[in-house]
Design a protein around this motif. Structure first.
Motif, short mmCIF file in Angstrom:
data_model
loop_
_atom_site.label_atom_id
_atom_site.label_comp_id
_atom_site.label_asym_id
_atom_site.label_seq_id
_atom_site.Cartn_x
_atom_site.Cartn_y
_atom_site.Cartn_z
N GLU A 15 23.97 35.25 50.55
CA GLU A 15 24.30 35.93 51.97
C GLU A 15 25.24 36.98 51.33
OE1 GLU A 15 26.09 34.06 55.30
OE2 GLU A 15 25.19 32.25 55.13
N LEU A 16 25.87 37.19 50.04
CA LEU A 16 26.85 37.61 49.38
C LEU A 16 26.10 38.94 48.68
CD1 LEU A 16 28.80 35.39 48.83
CD2 LEU A 16 29.34 36.71 50.53
N THR A 17 26.09 40.24 48.08
CA THR A 17 26.00 40.68 46.82
C THR A 17 26.61 39.87 45.76
OG1 THR A 17 27.30 42.32 46.78
CG2 THR A 17 25.51 42.55 48.55
N PRO A 18 26.16 40.67 44.18
CA PRO A 18 26.48 40.31 43.18
C PRO A 18 27.79 40.40 42.99
CG PRO A 18 23.89 40.36 42.45
CD PRO A 18 24.72 41.14 44.14
N LEU A 47 29.58 38.55 45.28
CA LEU A 47 30.07 37.03 44.43
C LEU A 47 30.74 36.99 43.37
CD1 LEU A 47 29.31 33.76 44.39
CD2 LEU A 47 26.98 35.41 43.01
N LYS A 48 31.17 38.06 42.27
CA LYS A 48 31.68 37.94 41.13
C LYS A 48 33.02 38.49 41.25
CE LYS A 48 32.79 40.36 36.07
NZ LYS A 48 33.53 40.10 36.66
N LYS A 49 33.47 38.77 42.49
CA LYS A 49 35.04 39.71 42.59
C LYS A 49 35.44 38.59 43.14
CE LYS A 49 34.72 44.23 42.85
NZ LYS A 49 34.53 45.98 44.06
N LEU A 50 34.58 37.69 44.18
CA LEU A 50 35.08 36.89 45.12
C LEU A 50 35.76 35.63 44.18
CD1 LEU A 50 33.66 37.42 48.48
CD2 LEU A 50 36.01 37.40 48.15
N MET A 51 34.71 35.18 42.88
CA MET A 51 34.69 34.07 41.50
C MET A 51 36.02 34.70 41.18
SD MET A 51 32.64 31.67 42.95
CE MET A 51 32.19 31.06 41.79
N ASP A 52 36.02 35.30 40.18
CA ASP A 52 37.30 35.66 39.34
C ASP A 52 38.56 35.99 40.64
OD1 ASP A 52 35.18 36.00 37.69
OD2 ASP A 52 35.02 38.22 37.88
N ALA A 53 38.82 36.10 42.09
CA ALA A 53 40.44 36.33 42.72
C ALA A 53 40.74 34.82 42.74
CB ALA A 53 39.45 36.79 43.21
N ILE A 56 41.16 42.52 47.83
CA ILE A 56 39.71 42.30 47.75
C ILE A 56 39.87 41.25 49.06
CG2 ILE A 56 38.67 40.27 46.79
CD1 ILE A 56 40.43 41.28 43.80
N LEU A 57 41.37 41.23 49.58
CA LEU A 57 40.77 40.17 50.89
C LEU A 57 40.72 41.09 52.06
CD1 LEU A 57 44.27 37.50 50.42
CD2 LEU A 57 41.53 36.68 50.66
#
Length: 405
Positions: free
Chosen positions: A36-39, A42-48, A15-16
């Motif tokens: 500026e982010l796609t859904p 956003l979901k992947k970065l918030m969940d990680a 993910i990084l």
């Protein structure tokens, strides 16, 4: 290492890597808008646990752990925080040592190895934290706090760095090696981790912090000097702006320069005798001898002019000279009567005097030096010897030979 933990770690690194542009933009700007982010991003970065929202309505920001990872890898000078929380790390080390000893006592060697690995990680994490803090301080010192523009800001940053150095030194005092030795006991691995390597790192970090503290004080003095000069220049600029008719006087046209402009130092330094120069020793001795002779002549002429004398019956006083002085006088008389060069040691053996050879040579030289300059002119003295093998400039006299000129 468990397989689920391994898979989760690989997934986080992916993910990084896939969202490197977004992460770096959030790192440089301090925040990033969710628009500026796609859904899916956003979901992947918030969940990680890479991005988080501090409050409702705020922009997204990087987690502190991710920011610290980037600051360490990029050696970013903006990451100016110093980690001085050594007390909590030492508490973790004490707990892991207790768990390790308990596992060994229960003969659970597999569990003991896991605790030992965690202890090594905590120990190396403590050293890495100290080294990173010191490295950050030196980066700021070498750049002279170039990330701020004004001198006043540099002074404030310097004072902050000094307070951080003091805090780190106070925290280092929490590491007590007598306690570490008691914790390690006779266990070889524990002594290697808690005493040998930790003590080496402690000494190195302490030395670096002391050097950094000295350099910070020097920089602080320079910054304050620059600040005074800049304030003087600002004051002059303000004065000129308030007095537009002011013109600087042409000091070069004046017949006598002002003291402010007459500060040139002399090109030739005043002469001074270097008494430590061995090559000039003979010349200095000759000068001193001549000055002494002139002084004696002046004193004798004044005494002849100012004093009177009367002839009276003098009492005869018999003063018995010391045997070695009498022997030296006999040696001088022998040289005069024979008219040949005579060795002092040979004369001593010939007369069978009960004097030490070195003392005899000292007395012969002293007897010669005790003569007046006119009396010394009749004798020719030659000192035989050799230079000292270890101390240059020292001449060791082995024998003295005296004759008539």
């Amino acid at each position: 290492m468990s397989h689920p933990l391994h898979g989760a770690g690989v997934q986080l690194l992916k993910i990084l890597s896939n969202h490197a542009e977004v992460i770096m933009k959030a790192y440089l700007n301090g925040h990033i808008s969710e628009l500026e982010l796609t859904p899916s991003q956003l979901k992947k970065l918030m969940d990680a646990q890479i991005l988080w929202r501090p409050e409702a309505g705020e922009d997204l920001r990087l987690r502190r752990s991710v920011r610290q990872l980037l600051e360490s890898g990029l050696a970013d000078e903006r990451g100016r925080q110093v980690d001085a929380n050594i007390g909590s790390r030492l508490a973790v080390i004490r707990t892991l040592v207790a768990n390790y000893k308990e596992a060994l006592h229960r003969s659970s060697y597999r569990e003991a190895d896991i605790f030992l690995e965690e202890l090594a990680e905590a120990r190396y994490g403590l050293t890495e934290s100290l080294q990173r803090s010191v490295r950050g301080l030196w980066n700021r010192i070498h750049n002279e706090f170039g990330y701020v523009a004004t001198v006043s800001a540099k002074i404030r940053e310097n004072q902050l760095a000094q307070s951080q150095v003091d805090e780190l030194l106070d925290q280092l005092e929490l590491i007590r090696f007598d306690e570490m030795a008691e914790l390690a006991g006779s266990d070889r691995e524990l002594r290697r981790l808690l005493i040998v390597s930790l003590q080496r790192s402690h000494a190195k970090v302490s030395h670096e912090l002391n050097s950094a503290q000295s350099r910070l004080l020097v920089l602080l003095g320079q910054f304050r000097e620059h600040l005074e000069r800049s304030q003087l220049l600002k004051g002059f600029t303000l004065f000129v702006s308030q007095n537009p008719d002011y013109r600087i006087r042409d000091y070069t046209a004046e017949p006598i320069p002002n003291d402010l402009f007459n500060q040139a130092t002399s090109f030739i330094q005043p002469a001074a005798i270097n008494v430590n120069e061995i090559d000039h020793q003979q010349s200095l001795l000759e000068i001193v001898a001549k000055l002494k002779r002139v002084s004696e002549l002046a004193n004798s002429s004044e005494k002849r002019k100012a004093q009177t004398f009367e002839l009276e019956q003098q009492q005869l006083i018999n003063v018995q000279a010391e045997p070695i002085k009498q022997a030296v006088d006999d040696y001088f008389c022998h040289v005069i009567e024979s008219g040949q060069n005579t060795s002092a040691l040979a004369f001593l053996e010939q007369k069978n005097y009960p004097f030490d050879g070195e003392l005899w040579l000292y007395q012969v030289i002293a007897g010669y030096e005790g003569l007046t300059l006119s009396e010394q002119a009749y004798f020719a003295i030659d000192k035989h010897g050799e230079s000292h093998p270890d101390y240059s400039g020292n001449f060791v006299i082995k024998d003295v030979e005296m004759g008539l000129r």
